[in-house]
Design a protein around this motif. Structure first.
Motif, PDB file in Angstrom:
ATOM      1  N   THR A  40       0.834  -1.264  -0.001  1.00  0.00           N
ATOM      2  CA  THR A  40      -0.108   0.042   0.137  1.00  0.00           C
ATOM      3  C   THR A  40       1.173   1.306  -0.017  1.00  0.00           C
ATOM      4  O   THR A  40       0.382   2.214  -0.246  1.00  0.00           O
ATOM      5  N   ILE A  41       2.273   1.199   0.484  1.00  0.00           N
ATOM      6  CA  ILE A  41       2.892   2.300   0.543  1.00  0.00           C
ATOM      7  C   ILE A  41       3.891   2.334  -0.629  1.00  0.00           C
ATOM      8  O   ILE A  41       3.844   3.175  -1.267  1.00  0.00           O
ATOM      9  N   LEU A  42       4.300   1.115  -1.169  1.00  0.00           N
ATOM     10  CA  LEU A  42       5.070   1.256  -2.170  1.00  0.00           C
ATOM     11  C   LEU A  42       4.633   1.658  -3.491  1.00  0.00           C
ATOM     12  O   LEU A  42       5.089   2.387  -4.078  1.00  0.00           O
ATOM     13  N   ASN A  43       3.105   1.492  -3.519  1.00  0.00           N
ATOM     14  CA  ASN A  43       2.284   1.959  -4.688  1.00  0.00           C
ATOM     15  C   ASN A  43       2.392   3.577  -4.626  1.00  0.00           C
ATOM     16  O   ASN A  43       1.753   4.194  -5.731  1.00  0.00           O
ATOM     17  N   GLN A  44       2.500   4.058  -3.683  1.00  0.00           N
ATOM     18  CA  GLN A  44       2.429   5.518  -3.596  1.00  0.00           C
ATOM     19  C   GLN A  44       3.668   6.444  -3.664  1.00  0.00           C
ATOM     20  O   GLN A  44       3.629   7.788  -3.559  1.00  0.00           O
ATOM     21  N   ILE A  45       4.743   5.510  -3.806  1.00  0.00           N
ATOM     22  CA  ILE A  45       5.895   6.340  -3.662  1.00  0.00           C
ATOM     23  C   ILE A  45       6.877   6.062  -5.093  1.00  0.00           C
ATOM     24  O   ILE A  45       6.390   4.864  -5.708  1.00  0.00           O
ATOM     25  N   SER A  46       7.828   6.753  -5.534  1.00  0.00           N
ATOM     26  CA  SER A  46       8.651   6.521  -6.302  1.00  0.00           C
ATOM     27  C   SER A  46       9.850   5.876  -5.828  1.00  0.00           C
ATOM     28  O   SER A  46      10.210   6.212  -4.657  1.00  0.00           O
ATOM     29  N   TYR A  47      10.347   4.701  -6.454  1.00  0.00           N
ATOM     30  CA  TYR A  47      11.650   4.136  -5.708  1.00  0.00           C
ATOM     31  C   TYR A  47      12.719   3.445  -6.796  1.00  0.00           C
ATOM     32  O   TYR A  47      12.358   3.005  -7.859  1.00  0.00           O
ATOM     33  N   ASN A  48      13.799   3.627  -6.323  1.00  0.00           N
ATOM     34  CA  ASN A  48      14.962   3.009  -6.917  1.00  0.00           C
ATOM     35  C   ASN A  48      15.298   1.699  -6.161  1.00  0.00           C
ATOM     36  O   ASN A  48      15.447   1.829  -4.915  1.00  0.00           O
ATOM     37  N   LYS A  49      15.611   0.308  -6.809  1.00  0.00           N
ATOM     38  CA  LYS A  49      16.056  -0.742  -6.125  1.00  0.00           C
ATOM     39  C   LYS A  49      17.746  -0.681  -6.106  1.00  0.00           C
ATOM     40  O   LYS A  49      18.119  -0.629  -7.366  1.00  0.00           O
ATOM     41  N   GLY A  50      18.409  -0.485  -4.799  1.00  0.00           N
ATOM     42  CA  GLY A  50      19.615  -0.435  -4.867  1.00  0.00           C
ATOM     43  C   GLY A  50      20.284  -0.235  -3.523  1.00  0.00           C
ATOM     44  O   GLY A  50      19.470  -0.278  -2.743  1.00  0.00           O
ATOM     45  N   ASP A  51      21.514  -0.168  -3.536  1.00  0.00           N
ATOM     46  CA  ASP A  51      22.265  -0.117  -2.201  1.00  0.00           C
ATOM     47  C   ASP A  51      22.979   1.213  -1.855  1.00  0.00           C
ATOM     48  O   ASP A  51      23.371   1.750  -2.977  1.00  0.00           O
TER      49      ASP A  51
END
Length: 207
Positions: A40-51
């Motif tokens: 539910t939160i992931l769908n509301q933000i922009s994100y990059n997968k990384g370290d």
């Protein structure tokens, strides 16, 4: 305003991210394991997968952001001290001056031995100091960065919802402070977005 959030999947990071979304602030996060985040939160933000120790991932996460919030832990290794210089470099390239981070009360000044940090003094009850040493390195790196930083330093940190009622003090832990919840730690960090009371300072927080 657009926030770059590091450590968004952590106990404090999740509360902080929710508060940003509830206040209609855009969030761009750098996430190593998106599966740890509620959908539910992931769908509301922009994100990059990384370290955070990967320069390209950090640079990409910073693009277009105005403020950086970090709730990164030491991860049982040297992630924090390795990652902070990369974060600082990326911020300068993006012309981002403001960073708010979560650390530990161990890097506050000792009240009984003011020339020492708490983790170095008799105030500390912890036998192992490795994590505090990592946070100390990150603190030093921020001190030398020239950025507008604030380091929020909670003591014992149980899970708990924000109440908005707590004590804070510059550079030291509030007297007799023994704990502060994850929710209230995030609440105070979030409040710093709208004020600049603790520029280039550590802040002790406790009930």
């Amino acid at each position: 305003m657009k926030l770059c959030v590091l450590g968004a999947t952590g106990r404090v990071g999740q509360y902080f991210t929710k508060m940003a979304l509830e206040n209609e602030i855009a969030v761009q996060a750098l996430i190593r394991n998106p599966d740890k985040f509620p959908e539910t939160i992931l769908n509301q933000i922009s994100y990059n997968k990384g370290d955070v120790v990967d320069k390209e991932s950090v640079a990409e996460a910073m693009k277009g952001c105005d403020v950086v919030f970090s709730a990164l832990s030491t991860d049982g290794a040297s992630v924090l001290s390795e990652g902070m210089p990369i974060v600082i470099e990326a911020m300068k390239k993006e012309k981002i001056s403001r960073i708010i981070t979560i650390s530990t009360a161990g890097i506050l000044q000792s009240r009984t031995e003011p020339h020492l940090l708490r983790y170095q003094s008799s105030e500390s009850k912890r036998k192992l100091t490795r994590a505090a040493e990592e946070h100390h390195k990150a603190f030093t790196q921020l001190q030398e960065s020239g950025l507008d930083w604030t380091i929020v330093c909670p003591t014992y940190l149980p899970d708990g919802e924000p109440t908005g009622t707590y004590r804070t003090e510059k550079d030291v832990l509030p007297i007799d402070g023994s704990k502060i919840s994850t929710g209230d730690t995030a609440h105070f960090a979030f409040s710093l977005l709208s004020k600049n009371d603790f520029s280039q300072s550590r802040v002790g927080i406790a009930y």
